[in-house]
Design a protein around this motif. Sequence first.
Motif, short mmCIF file in Angstrom:
data_model
loop_
_atom_site.label_atom_id
_atom_site.label_comp_id
_atom_site.label_asym_id
_atom_site.label_seq_id
_atom_site.Cartn_x
_atom_site.Cartn_y
_atom_site.Cartn_z
N VAL A 45 4.39 3.66 8.77
CA VAL A 45 3.09 2.75 8.47
C VAL A 45 3.39 2.73 6.59
N VAL A 46 3.58 1.59 6.23
CA VAL A 46 3.70 1.87 4.73
C VAL A 46 2.45 1.00 4.00
N SER A 47 1.82 1.46 3.31
CA SER A 47 0.55 0.91 2.50
C SER A 47 1.32 0.22 1.03
N THR A 48 1.10 -0.72 0.77
CA THR A 48 1.66 -1.42 -0.48
C THR A 48 0.74 -2.34 -1.14
N HIS A 49 1.24 -2.39 -2.55
CA HIS A 49 0.47 -3.60 -3.05
C HIS A 49 1.91 -4.68 -3.69
N SER A 50 2.98 -4.44 -3.02
CA SER A 50 4.25 -5.02 -3.59
C SER A 50 4.59 -5.97 -2.70
N HIS A 51 4.69 -7.26 -3.26
CA HIS A 51 4.91 -8.44 -2.53
C HIS A 51 6.53 -8.01 -2.31
N PHE A 52 7.52 -7.55 -3.15
CA PHE A 52 8.64 -7.25 -2.89
C PHE A 52 9.04 -6.70 -1.74
N ILE B 195 -0.19 -6.02 8.31
CA ILE B 195 -1.88 -5.99 8.43
C ILE B 195 -2.25 -6.38 6.91
N ALA B 196 -2.85 -7.22 6.62
CA ALA B 196 -3.44 -7.45 5.44
C ALA B 196 -5.07 -7.09 5.49
N ILE C 125 -14.44 -4.41 6.57
CA ILE C 125 -13.08 -4.67 6.10
C ILE C 125 -12.32 -5.27 7.47
N GLU C 126 -11.56 -6.33 7.49
CA GLU C 126 -11.18 -6.93 8.47
C GLU C 126 -9.45 -7.39 8.20
N ASP C 127 -8.90 -7.20 9.23
CA ASP C 127 -7.41 -7.94 8.91
C ASP C 127 -7.26 -9.51 9.03
N VAL C 128 -6.85 -9.92 8.13
CA VAL C 128 -6.58 -11.28 7.69
C VAL C 128 -5.11 -11.77 7.74
N SER C 129 -4.34 -11.02 8.18
CA SER C 129 -2.92 -11.64 8.26
C SER C 129 -2.64 -12.44 9.49
N GLU C 130 -3.39 -12.62 10.44
CA GLU C 130 -3.23 -13.52 11.50
C GLU C 130 -1.64 -13.47 11.86
N TYR D 253 1.05 -15.58 -2.37
CA TYR D 253 -0.20 -16.51 -2.21
C TYR D 253 -0.86 -16.13 -0.68
N ARG D 254 0.17 -16.15 0.33
CA ARG D 254 -0.10 -16.22 1.59
C ARG D 254 -0.72 -14.77 2.19
N VAL D 255 -0.20 -13.78 1.61
CA VAL D 255 -0.42 -12.43 2.12
C VAL D 255 -1.33 -11.83 0.91
#
Length: 162
Positions: free
Chosen positions: A48-55, A68-69, A78-83, A97-99
């Motif tokens: 499980v990797v927690s990140t703020h990096s789009h890369f 999971i966003a 707090i909810e998962d919006v990654s769909e 943009y999308r994540v």
Amino acid sequence: MVSIMSDIEPNSLVLIDEPETSSHPNWQINYMGWLKRIFERYYNCHFVVSTHSHFLLTDLDPLTSDIIALEKNAEGIIEDVSEGVNTFNWSVDDILYRVFHVRNTRNYVFEGKVIDLYKLVSERGDKMKVKNITEELSRYQLNEDDPINKLLNTARHYVESN
């Protein structure tokens, strides 16, 4: 990764918090691939990797990875919006943009949505499409004097009109 290798066992759950910190973008792009190759014999482990990096999200194989966003909604929940989003082969702009729901001044995805909304409103198009795009674009932080705010307000009025 050396630290993980010294402690990993079969059926391990490995939690990694923001591995991108102080890393060059090229390292960030390669990080998930390195992680998979180094630990490929531990097929029964989960990372499980927690990140703020789009890369970090640019090269995730949808067969072996899930995104999971998490976002806090208006009620503070707090909810998962990654769909079920799959970022494999997406551009960095798409991921931002999308994540992460971040736009930048040259983001072609954001600009495309603005153009679509403008066309729909000016041509008196489908109100449901106008409503959906307006809601999507409204999630982004805009400067108070950004002309997109005027378009969003016009679109809201159009949707509410008879």
